[in-house]
Design a protein around this motif. Structure first.
Motif, PDB file in Angstrom:
ATOM      1  N   ALA A 275       0.864  -1.190   0.000  1.00 18.58           N
ATOM      2  CA  ALA A 275       0.000   0.000   0.000  1.00 18.58           C
ATOM      3  C   ALA A 275       0.895   1.233   0.000  1.00 18.58           C
ATOM      4  O   ALA A 275       2.084   1.151   0.341  1.00 18.58           O
ATOM      5  N   ASP A 276       0.314   2.381  -0.358  1.00 19.23           N
ATOM      6  CA  ASP A 276       1.081   3.617  -0.486  1.00 19.23           C
ATOM      7  C   ASP A 276       0.480   4.736   0.342  1.00 19.23           C
ATOM      8  O   ASP A 276      -0.719   4.749   0.622  1.00 19.23           O
ATOM      9  N   GLU A 277       1.345   5.689   0.683  1.00 14.68           N
ATOM     10  CA  GLU A 277       0.931   6.970   1.248  1.00 14.68           C
ATOM     11  C   GLU A 277       0.939   8.014   0.128  1.00 14.68           C
ATOM     12  O   GLU A 277       1.542   7.794  -0.933  1.00 14.68           O
ATOM     13  N   ARG A 284      -0.261  14.455   4.011  1.00 14.44           N
ATOM     14  CA  ARG A 284      -0.692  13.505   5.038  1.00 14.44           C
ATOM     15  C   ARG A 284      -1.068  14.266   6.310  1.00 14.44           C
ATOM     16  O   ARG A 284      -0.402  15.236   6.675  1.00 14.44           O
ATOM     17  N   ALA A 285      -2.069  13.780   6.987  1.00 20.44           N
ATOM     18  CA  ALA A 285      -2.511  14.452   8.210  1.00 20.44           C
ATOM     19  C   ALA A 285      -1.566  14.190   9.374  1.00 20.44           C
ATOM     20  O   ALA A 285      -1.369  15.051  10.234  1.00 20.44           O
ATOM     21  N   GLN A 286      -0.971  12.997   9.418  1.00 10.06           N
ATOM     22  CA  GLN A 286      -0.144  12.601  10.559  1.00 10.06           C
ATOM     23  C   GLN A 286       1.268  12.268  10.091  1.00 10.06           C
ATOM     24  O   GLN A 286       1.451  11.491   9.154  1.00 10.06           O
ATOM     25  N   LEU A 287       2.241  12.837  10.756  1.00  8.08           N
ATOM     26  CA  LEU A 287       3.639  12.636  10.388  1.00  8.08           C
ATOM     27  C   LEU A 287       4.373  11.726  11.366  1.00  8.08           C
ATOM     28  O   LEU A 287       5.557  11.471  11.203  1.00  8.08           O
ATOM     29  N   ASP A 288       3.672  11.228  12.374  1.00  5.05           N
ATOM     30  CA  ASP A 288       4.297  10.340  13.354  1.00  5.05           C
ATOM     31  C   ASP A 288       4.042   8.873  13.038  1.00  5.05           C
ATOM     32  O   ASP A 288       4.417   7.995  13.821  1.00  5.05           O
ATOM     33  N   ARG A 289       3.404   8.586  11.908  1.00  4.07           N
ATOM     34  CA  ARG A 289       3.065   7.212  11.556  1.00  4.07           C
ATOM     35  C   ARG A 289       2.789   7.133  10.066  1.00  4.07           C
ATOM     36  O   ARG A 289       2.646   8.159   9.389  1.00  4.07           O
ATOM     37  N   SER A 290       2.677   5.906   9.571  1.00  5.40           N
ATOM     38  CA  SER A 290       2.243   5.658   8.195  1.00  5.40           C
ATOM     39  C   SER A 290       1.135   4.629   8.241  1.00  5.40           C
ATOM     40  O   SER A 290       1.352   3.494   8.670  1.00  5.40           O
ATOM     41  N   HIS A 291      -0.052   5.010   7.814  1.00  5.04           N
ATOM     42  CA  HIS A 291      -1.168   4.064   7.812  1.00  5.04           C
ATOM     43  C   HIS A 291      -0.932   2.947   6.793  1.00  5.04           C
ATOM     44  O   HIS A 291      -1.318   1.800   7.034  1.00  5.04           O
ATOM     45  N   ALA A 292      -0.308   3.283   5.684  1.00  5.29           N
ATOM     46  CA  ALA A 292      -0.010   2.239   4.692  1.00  5.29           C
ATOM     47  C   ALA A 292       0.944   1.208   5.278  1.00  5.29           C
ATOM     48  O   ALA A 292       0.752  -0.005   5.123  1.00  5.29           O
ATOM     49  N   GLN A 293       1.973   1.662   5.963  1.00  6.98           N
ATOM     50  CA  GLN A 293       2.910   0.746   6.607  1.00  6.98           C
ATOM     51  C   GLN A 293       2.193  -0.128   7.624  1.00  6.98           C
ATOM     52  O   GLN A 293       2.407  -1.347   7.675  1.00  6.98           O
ATOM     53  N   SER A 294       1.334   0.482   8.420  1.00 10.78           N
ATOM     54  CA  SER A 294       0.621  -0.281   9.445  1.00 10.78           C
ATOM     55  C   SER A 294      -0.239  -1.373   8.826  1.00 10.78           C
ATOM     56  O   SER A 294      -0.200  -2.538   9.256  1.00 10.78           O
ATOM     57  N   VAL A 295      -1.017  -1.017   7.804  1.00  7.69           N
ATOM     58  CA  VAL A 295      -1.924  -1.992   7.201  1.00  7.69           C
ATOM     59  C   VAL A 295      -1.154  -3.114   6.518  1.00  7.69           C
ATOM     60  O   VAL A 295      -1.518  -4.296   6.619  1.00  7.69           O
ATOM     61  N   ALA A 410      -7.202   0.163  -0.007  1.00 10.31           N
ATOM     62  CA  ALA A 410      -8.488   0.663   0.481  1.00 10.31           C
ATOM     63  C   ALA A 410      -8.500   0.778   2.001  1.00 10.31           C
ATOM     64  O   ALA A 410      -9.011   1.765   2.557  1.00 10.31           O
ATOM     65  N   GLU A 411      -7.935  -0.213   2.674  1.00  9.59           N
ATOM     66  CA  GLU A 411      -7.903  -0.163   4.138  1.00  9.59           C
ATOM     67  C   GLU A 411      -6.986   0.952   4.626  1.00  9.59           C
ATOM     68  O   GLU A 411      -7.292   1.646   5.600  1.00  9.59           O
ATOM     69  N   ALA A 412      -5.845   1.133   3.936  1.00  5.32           N
ATOM     70  CA  ALA A 412      -4.935   2.218   4.317  1.00  5.32           C
ATOM     71  C   ALA A 412      -5.607   3.577   4.118  1.00  5.32           C
ATOM     72  O   ALA A 412      -5.516   4.459   4.986  1.00  5.32           O
ATOM     73  N   ASP A 413      -6.279   3.743   2.990  1.00  9.39           N
ATOM     74  CA  ASP A 413      -6.952   5.017   2.716  1.00  9.39           C
ATOM     75  C   ASP A 413      -8.051   5.298   3.728  1.00  9.39           C
ATOM     76  O   ASP A 413      -8.287   6.455   4.108  1.00  9.39           O
ATOM     77  N   ALA A 414      -8.739   4.257   4.178  1.00  5.20           N
ATOM     78  CA  ALA A 414      -9.839   4.439   5.122  1.00  5.20           C
ATOM     79  C   ALA A 414      -9.347   4.978   6.463  1.00  5.20           C
ATOM     80  O   ALA A 414     -10.123   5.586   7.211  1.00  5.20           O
TER      81      ALA A 414
END
Length: 502
Positions: A275-277, A284-295, A410-414
């Motif tokens: 997945a991508d950011e 990006r709204a948050q710079l302390d994490r990556s939702h794509a990395q997490s998912v 899709a999950e990362a974007d959500a």
């Protein structure tokens, strides 16, 4: 004619690496020759004549000496005539994507023998530049490579935070505050983690800097370890000044058996996710994490049963400490061996091709262990592109989670929140969101760069001049992060916005 099960099981049969340390620039092997050598080494490792049967080639994007039609030139050197020969885009995660998709093509009956290969010779190119030598290499493509300052927000470019070495510290410092660590504790964690990477590099015969280094040496600035951008000294930054090449050969199980590849050399693909950011981190709204990395990491963790303890080892991308620090937290596995290669600071950072070397190192690791799983995680861009791939030495788990639709976008974007607007003109109060401090070549602070939020929740970028000793001292406080502190932004005579605490 329908293919048999064995014709649809992808298996890694050969790995090849090479390293070149010329005394003089003109003596160095150019990237195409490093690729050729790595590919031939991979065939030799397989113990079978397989290059002649390659029907698919992926060449990792090469930066140090880019060629026109690199895949065609390489195929000519190797005497190959594949149906498919592709040159990849920039991205540290791309070798994993190429391997993943090569495995899928084999599983779908579209390919039988595939090659993923790449190399860099930045050491020779840099040495030639320093000594004024013209390299006797094949003609190169002089089309400019797209870099961060061409797609980043103009404010990031203006404030000097549009390169990886200046942007990743922003993520590090934001995460330090989010995790409620002191900057000193965060640096200690990064140095201890890098010590583990260096210890592995010390045992890797293909590492550029094969020397064990202590955490104290890693975190302490000095003449050979100057500060780059807070909190990273040189030893915590990827080292691209290397000459290295790597290749991986993947075949169907049926082809591997027919070619006589020994069973103990066959490593299978379990599955993976990607997945991508947004490419520009200010989107990006948050710079302390990556939702794509997490998912991505949560997905592969779920696929193996939810416990990272099942991984015999991992390769967690290590361009800068923040990437594996976050990954280990997502995996909830602080004791997991984070590298089988040695990391981009110590093994070397052949730009986009590091993860090809990581695949080779993981294959060696898994060949010595029965029914083991290994995790490969690659990152590209500005913590933008994320890909994880699980390999196994257990034939019973081959293809267990291998599927065409492996992207979990899709999950990362959500999970993404709306990004705040970035404004260029502002005067007033703000709250510091993240920051870094740039250093000169003598490790003296040159200036600070700050990202802050206004009362209207807009983003504003500002500078702390090097002459503002109190401001720089507050940014560099080892015990108390300045993230969350209030301050004032105002236009200055240099045409930039300046930040002042209080």
């Amino acid at each position: 004619m329908q293919k048999s099960i064995e014709e649809r099981i992808p298996v890694i049969v050969g790995i090849g690496e090479c390293i070149d340390r010329p005394a003089h620039a003109a003596e160095g092997l150019e990237p195409l020759r490093l690729m050729e050598r790595a590919a031939r080494n991979a065939e030799r490792d397989a113990g079978a004549d397989v290059l002649g049967a390659v029907d698919s080639v992926d060449v990792v994007c090469e930066v140090s000496w880019p060629y026109p039609a690199a895949p065609a030139r390489l195929c000519a050197l190797l005497g190959m005539h594949p149906q498919r020969a592709v040159y990849g885009p920039i991205g540290g995660e791309t070798p994993l994507r190429f391997l993943h998709e090569a495995a899928i093509r084999i599983a779908e009956g579209l390919s039988e023998v595939a090659l993923v290969v790449g190399a860099e010779a930045e050491y020779s190119v840099g040495l030639a530049r320093k000594t004024g030598v013209s390299l006797p290499w094949e003609s190169r493509d002089n089309t400019p490579i797209i870099r961060g300052n061409q797609f980043m927000h103009p404010q990031a470019v203006l404030h000097g935070i549009a390169t990886p070495s200046t942007a990743y510290p922003l993520f590090e410092n934001a995460a330090t505050a989010a995790w409620k660590q002191s900057p000193r504790t965060a640096q200690d964690e990064a140095a201890a983690l890098w010590e583990r990477y260096a210890a592995v590099a010390a045992e890797n015969p293909f590492a550029w800097l094969p020397k064990a280094i202590t955490a104290a040496e890693i975190r302490t600035p000095g003449p050979a370890n100057r500060m780059i951008a807070f909190p990273y000294p040189k030893s915590m930054v990827a080292n691209p000044m290397v000459n290295q090449g790597a290749a991986v050969i993947i075949t169907s199980l049926a082809r591997a058996r027919a070619a006589g590849v020994p069973e103990h050399k066959r490593i299978y693909i379990f599955g993976g996710a990607a997945a991508d950011e947004p490419r520009d981190y200010l989107d990006r709204a948050q710079l302390d994490r990556s939702h794509a990395q997490s998912v991505v990491l949560e997905t592969v963790l779920r696929d193996v049963g939810g416990d990272a303890g099942v991984f015999s080892a991992a390769e967690l991308y290590s361009c800068f400490p923040i990437v594996p620090k976050i990954a280990l937290r997502i995996l909830q596995a602080p004791e997991l061996l984070p590298t089988v290669t040695g990391g981009l600071s110590f093994f070397g950072a052949p730009l986009n091709n590091y993860m090809t070397h990581a695949v080779a190192a993981m294959v060696r690791h898994l060949r010595s262990r029965q029914r083991a799983l290994g995790l490969l995680y690659g990152n590209g861009g500005f913590m933008s592109y994320h890909h994880a791939l699980v390999l196994t030495s257990d034939p019973a788990r081959a293809n267990e989670r291998l599927k065409r639709d492996y992207r979990v976008q899709a999950e990362a974007d959500a999970r993404q929140l709306p990004a705040p607007a970035v404004i260029a003109d502002y005067a007033g109060t703000a709250v510091l969101e993240t920051f870094t401090v740039m250093y000169d070549r003598n490790s003296a602070p040159a200036y600070g760069s700050v990202i802050a939020r206004t009362p209207q929740d807009e983003r504003v970028l500002a500078r702390v001049p090097g002459a503002d000793a109190l401001g720089i001292r507050r940014l560099l406080d080892a015990e108390l992060s300045p993230v969350g502190a209030g301050g004032h932004v105002a236009p200055a005579s240099d045409g930039m916005l300046h930040w002042r605490f209080g």
